[in-house]
Write a protein that holds these residues in place. Structure first.
Motif, PDB file in Angstrom:
ATOM      1  N   THR A  15      15.906  -6.495  -8.537  1.00  0.00           N
ATOM      2  CA  THR A  15      16.661  -7.157  -7.351  1.00  0.00           C
ATOM      3  C   THR A  15      16.556  -6.303  -6.302  1.00  0.00           C
ATOM      4  N   LEU A  16      16.209  -6.845  -4.972  1.00  0.00           N
ATOM      5  CA  LEU A  16      15.943  -5.862  -3.877  1.00  0.00           C
ATOM      6  C   LEU A  16      16.708  -6.217  -2.759  1.00  0.00           C
ATOM      7  N   VAL A  17      17.927  -5.776  -2.206  1.00  0.00           N
ATOM      8  CA  VAL A  17      18.483  -5.912  -0.961  1.00  0.00           C
ATOM      9  C   VAL A  17      17.853  -5.176   0.006  1.00  0.00           C
ATOM     10  N   VAL A  18      17.080  -5.912   0.976  1.00  0.00           N
ATOM     11  CA  VAL A  18      16.704  -5.814   2.208  1.00  0.00           C
ATOM     12  C   VAL A  18      17.544  -5.958   3.470  1.00  0.00           C
ATOM     13  N   THR A  19      17.451  -4.433   4.246  1.00  0.00           N
ATOM     14  CA  THR A  19      18.115  -4.505   5.499  1.00  0.00           C
ATOM     15  C   THR A  19      17.507  -3.637   6.369  1.00  0.00           C
ATOM     16  N   GLY A  20      17.764  -3.872   7.893  1.00  0.00           N
ATOM     17  CA  GLY A  20      17.284  -3.152   8.893  1.00  0.00           C
ATOM     18  C   GLY A  20      16.415  -3.976   9.967  1.00  0.00           C
ATOM     19  N   VAL A  21      15.297  -3.404  10.480  1.00  0.00           N
ATOM     20  CA  VAL A  21      14.538  -3.990  11.474  1.00  0.00           C
ATOM     21  C   VAL A  21      12.976  -4.083  11.260  1.00  0.00           C
ATOM     22  N   THR A  32       8.425  -7.418   4.546  1.00  0.00           N
ATOM     23  CA  THR A  32       8.992  -6.880   3.167  1.00  0.00           C
ATOM     24  C   THR A  32       9.607  -7.802   2.396  1.00  0.00           C
ATOM     25  N   VAL A  33      10.195  -8.857   2.808  1.00  0.00           N
ATOM     26  CA  VAL A  33      10.579 -10.009   1.856  1.00  0.00           C
ATOM     27  C   VAL A  33       9.821 -10.739   1.253  1.00  0.00           C
ATOM     28  N   PHE A  34       8.309 -11.149   1.931  1.00  0.00           N
ATOM     29  CA  PHE A  34       7.377 -11.713   1.229  1.00  0.00           C
ATOM     30  C   PHE A  34       6.705 -10.907   0.375  1.00  0.00           C
ATOM     31  N   ASP A  35       6.508  -9.839   0.666  1.00  0.00           N
ATOM     32  CA  ASP A  35       5.687  -8.853  -0.251  1.00  0.00           C
ATOM     33  C   ASP A  35       6.549  -8.700  -1.458  1.00  0.00           C
ATOM     34  N   ALA A  36       7.855  -8.384  -1.419  1.00  0.00           N
ATOM     35  CA  ALA A  36       8.637  -8.452  -2.556  1.00  0.00           C
ATOM     36  C   ALA A  36       8.553  -9.533  -3.553  1.00  0.00           C
ATOM     37  N   VAL A  37       8.855 -10.773  -2.875  1.00  0.00           N
ATOM     38  CA  VAL A  37       8.642 -11.986  -3.664  1.00  0.00           C
ATOM     39  C   VAL A  37       7.667 -11.987  -4.417  1.00  0.00           C
ATOM     40  N   GLY A  74       0.799  -1.114   0.077  1.00  0.00           N
ATOM     41  CA  GLY A  74       0.121  -0.012   0.063  1.00  0.00           C
ATOM     42  C   GLY A  74       0.856   1.092   0.089  1.00  0.00           C
ATOM     43  N   THR A  75       1.933   1.246  -0.469  1.00  0.00           N
ATOM     44  CA  THR A  75       3.078   2.482  -0.562  1.00  0.00           C
ATOM     45  C   THR A  75       3.402   2.455  -1.823  1.00  0.00           C
ATOM     46  N   ASP A  76       4.381   3.656  -2.168  1.00  0.00           N
ATOM     47  CA  ASP A  76       4.859   3.852  -3.385  1.00  0.00           C
ATOM     48  C   ASP A  76       6.105   2.961  -3.577  1.00  0.00           C
ATOM     49  N   LEU A  77       6.388   2.025  -2.895  1.00  0.00           N
ATOM     50  CA  LEU A  77       7.770   1.422  -3.119  1.00  0.00           C
ATOM     51  C   LEU A  77       7.799   0.677  -4.473  1.00  0.00           C
ATOM     52  N   ASP A  78       6.710  -0.281  -4.561  1.00  0.00           N
ATOM     53  CA  ASP A  78       6.760  -1.179  -5.656  1.00  0.00           C
ATOM     54  C   ASP A  78       6.706  -0.417  -7.108  1.00  0.00           C
ATOM     55  N   PRO A  79       5.812   0.576  -7.304  1.00  0.00           N
ATOM     56  CA  PRO A  79       5.909   1.339  -8.682  1.00  0.00           C
ATOM     57  C   PRO A  79       7.119   2.528  -8.685  1.00  0.00           C
ATOM     58  N   LEU A  80       7.846   2.654  -7.529  1.00  0.00           N
ATOM     59  CA  LEU A  80       8.974   3.498  -7.803  1.00  0.00           C
ATOM     60  C   LEU A  80       9.892   2.655  -8.265  1.00  0.00           C
ATOM     61  N   LEU A  81      10.152   1.159  -7.699  1.00  0.00           N
ATOM     62  CA  LEU A  81      11.237   0.448  -8.138  1.00  0.00           C
ATOM     63  C   LEU A  81      10.939  -0.140  -9.732  1.00  0.00           C
ATOM     64  N   ARG A  82       9.863  -0.185  -9.791  1.00  0.00           N
ATOM     65  CA  ARG A  82       9.481  -0.375 -11.380  1.00  0.00           C
ATOM     66  C   ARG A  82      10.013   0.384 -12.257  1.00  0.00           C
ATOM     67  N   ASN A  83       9.471   1.731 -11.975  1.00  0.00           N
ATOM     68  CA  ASN A  83       9.965   3.005 -13.027  1.00  0.00           C
ATOM     69  C   ASN A  83      11.568   3.120 -12.861  1.00  0.00           C
ATOM     70  N   LEU A  84      12.111   2.765 -11.860  1.00  0.00           N
ATOM     71  CA  LEU A  84      13.650   2.768 -12.031  1.00  0.00           C
ATOM     72  C   LEU A  84      14.363   1.438 -12.492  1.00  0.00           C
ATOM     73  N   GLY A  85      13.370   0.541 -12.984  1.00  0.00           N
ATOM     74  CA  GLY A  85      14.247  -0.604 -13.729  1.00  0.00           C
ATOM     75  C   GLY A  85      14.697  -1.578 -12.680  1.00  0.00           C
ATOM     76  N   ILE A  86      14.117  -1.525 -11.458  1.00  0.00           N
ATOM     77  CA  ILE A  86      14.808  -2.618 -10.271  1.00  0.00           C
ATOM     78  C   ILE A  86      14.239  -3.818 -10.470  1.00  0.00           C
TER      79      ILE A  86
END
Length: 204
Positions: free
Chosen positions: A135-141, A150-155, A121-133
């Motif tokens: 592969t996503l490296v996930v870090t943090g907490v 985050t990992v499951f949603d991205a997969v 429900g955020t802008d993350l997916d469309p932003l990544l697609r617009n950037l041609g991404i």
């Protein structure tokens, strides 16, 4: 781990903000683990390496309005967060990316007012697609909740996901290893900060 093309790879930091992992955290046990384990420093090292290699960096920040409008209340976690002495209020120091992580001019900072994942429900997916991404490296907490979400949603959205095992953490510390072994390793490529920084330092 496959070779990561900087042109199609992005690095995401999840909730690496002052009010979560900083000195004035609403979650002091998590903040202590992030600092004492070296996780926060390794995320900062990955961000620096990504900047040097031309990898797009994004920072996902969780925040809320002072009136709580639009925030979830449908789980104990959300209700407890609203009562904490340090609140992740929009515009406050609590929602700034925590040191020693550097936010560069080309980085994208994504703020959300709801949910458990910076992807849903955020802008993350469309932003990544617009950037041609791809592969996503996930870090943090935290490895308890936000990182697996985050990992499951991205997969589910078709991204290849990479998780540096020493650049995520949760509480208790033992939780992280269990989540990686029993969940994340089934859907993501598991690596280390050292391997990733070495990969991004290779000549192209």
């Amino acid at each position: 781990m496959p070779r990561l093309d900087p042109a199609t790879t992005a690095l995401l930091t999840v909730e690496c903000q002052n009010g979560v992992v900083g000195d004035e955290s609403a979650l002091p046990e998590l903040a202590k683990e992030a600092r004492d384990s070296g996780m926060l420093g390794r995320v900062a090292a990955l961000v620096d390496a990504a900047h040097a290699a031309g990898v797009q960096v994004l920072h996902a920040v969780a925040e809320r309005r002072p009136d709580g409008r639009g925030a979830n209340t449908n789980a104990r976690l959300f209700r407890a967060a609203g009562k904490l002495p340090v609140r992740q209020l929009t515009g406050s120091r609590a929602v700034e990316v925590a040191a020693p992580i550097e936010v560069a001019a080309d980085d994208l900072v994504l703020r959300r007012l709801h949910g458990l994942s910076p992807m849903a429900g955020t802008d993350l997916d469309p932003l990544l697609r617009n950037l041609g991404i791809r592969t996503l490296v996930v870090t943090g907490v935290s490895s308890n909740i936000a990182i697996p979400n985050t990992v499951f949603d991205a997969v589910n959205l078709g991204y290849q996901v990479v998780v540096p095992s020493d650049a995520i953490t949760g509480v208790p510390a033992s939780c992280t290893a269990e989540v990686i072994r029993n969940s994340l390793a089934l859907v993501a490529a598991i690596t280390t900060t050292e391997a990733l920084t070495a990969e991004w330092a290779l000549p192209r």
